[in-house]
Design a protein around this motif. Structure first.
Motif, mmCIF file in Angstrom:
data_model
loop_
_atom_site.group_PDB
_atom_site.id
_atom_site.type_symbol
_atom_site.label_atom_id
_atom_site.label_comp_id
_atom_site.label_asym_id
_atom_site.label_seq_id
_atom_site.Cartn_x
_atom_site.Cartn_y
_atom_site.Cartn_z
ATOM 1 N N LEU A 6 6.890 35.580 -26.575
ATOM 2 C CA LEU A 6 5.823 34.607 -26.339
ATOM 3 C C LEU A 6 4.494 35.121 -26.888
ATOM 4 O O LEU A 6 4.262 36.330 -26.955
ATOM 5 N N MET A 35 13.991 28.108 -28.403
ATOM 6 C CA MET A 35 12.867 27.696 -27.546
ATOM 7 C C MET A 35 13.358 27.316 -26.153
ATOM 8 O O MET A 35 12.731 27.671 -25.150
ATOM 9 N N THR A 38 14.193 30.538 -24.395
ATOM 10 C CA THR A 38 12.957 31.263 -24.052
ATOM 11 C C THR A 38 12.245 30.591 -22.873
ATOM 12 O O THR A 38 11.778 31.270 -21.947
ATOM 13 N N MET A 39 12.194 29.264 -22.901
ATOM 14 C CA MET A 39 11.567 28.489 -21.811
ATOM 15 C C MET A 39 12.294 28.751 -20.498
ATOM 16 O O MET A 39 11.672 29.038 -19.479
ATOM 17 N N GLY A 44 9.905 28.229 -17.418
ATOM 18 C CA GLY A 44 8.910 27.236 -17.826
ATOM 19 C C GLY A 44 9.492 25.835 -17.808
ATOM 20 O O GLY A 44 10.713 25.654 -17.830
ATOM 21 N N LEU A 47 7.714 24.085 -23.629
ATOM 22 C CA LEU A 47 7.314 25.115 -24.596
ATOM 23 C C LEU A 47 7.065 24.441 -25.943
ATOM 24 O O LEU A 47 7.768 23.495 -26.311
ATOM 25 N N GLN A 51 3.916 28.687 -29.429
ATOM 26 C CA GLN A 51 3.923 29.719 -28.394
ATOM 27 C C GLN A 51 4.929 30.837 -28.677
ATOM 28 O O GLN A 51 4.886 31.875 -28.021
ATOM 29 N N CYS A 93 0.638 27.554 -17.855
ATOM 30 C CA CYS A 93 1.131 27.618 -19.233
ATOM 31 C C CYS A 93 1.785 28.980 -19.419
ATOM 32 O O CYS A 93 1.238 29.985 -18.958
ATOM 33 N N LEU A 94 2.924 29.025 -20.095
ATOM 34 C CA LEU A 94 3.604 30.314 -20.283
ATOM 35 C C LEU A 94 2.748 31.294 -21.088
ATOM 36 O O LEU A 94 2.953 32.503 -20.999
ATOM 37 N N SER A 95 1.778 30.785 -21.838
ATOM 38 C CA SER A 95 0.892 31.675 -22.602
ATOM 39 C C SER A 95 -0.265 32.204 -21.752
ATOM 40 O O SER A 95 -1.050 33.030 -22.230
ATOM 41 N N GLU A 136 2.323 19.928 -23.818
ATOM 42 C CA GLU A 136 3.005 20.510 -24.984
ATOM 43 C C GLU A 136 2.501 19.904 -26.292
ATOM 44 O O GLU A 136 2.346 20.609 -27.291
#
Ligand code: NI
Length: 162
Positions: A6, A35, A38-39, A44, A47, A51, A93-95, A136
């Motif tokens: 990420l 993705m 990863t999400m 999450g 995504l 990201q 937010c994952l970021s 998103e």
């Protein structure tokens, strides 16, 4: 499939505008699969490709986490309609790990996109799904939830303190 790294707050890529995908091919499908993985690995609900460091207009969403629904994989998504009524919701937010703030989002949105096979699809979202789609899609234009938050609502929730 693979979990990708990420990108986090302060990384300049998050401010860049993502490019349209011209052909939905195996390469794009692989990114979308990664993705989703990863999400999910990061718990999450959505995504965007930026990201994970890819400036393509690709978004995944899973607000369900159940057997009935498969995660959405969207290519070149565009909001074509949104309700005037909004709702105030807490957003993260994952970021931006462990950061949350209040944001106003439309109650309902209609999004057009291509699916992973390049077929045109229309998604009507309400509530959390609408919120997530807006969040998103903002990422694809370098817009982050902290740009839209109501002043003074940013909170840091320490995961080690329960
Ligand atoms: Ni986000």
């Amino acid at each position: 499939m693979a979990i990708r790294n990420l990108r986090f707050e302060g990384d300049e890529i998050l401010r860049k505008k993502s490019r349209e995908v011209e052909v939905v091919d195996d390469r794009v499908r692989e990114i979308l699969d990664d993705m989703v993985e990863t999400m999910h690995a990061n718990n999450g609900v959505g995504l965007s490709a930026v990201q994970v460091g890819i400036l393509k207009r690709l978004v995944t969403v899973d607000v369900w986490y159940d057997e009935e629904h498969t995660p959405l994989k969207l290519v070149n998504p565009v909001i074509v309609k949104e309700s005037k009524e909004t709702h105030e919701c807490q957003e993260g937010c994952l970021s931006f790990p462990n950061k949350f703030a209040m944001v106003n989002r439309p109650e309902k949105v209609t999004v057009k996109a291509l699916d992973e096979n390049g077929k045109e699809i229309t998604i009507k979202g309400e509530g959390l799904l609408a919120q997530c789609l807006c969040h998103e899609l903002n990422h694809l234009d370098g817009i982050l939830f902290v740009d839209l938050m109501e002043p003074g609502t940013l909170e840091y929730l320490d995961p080690n303190k329960e």
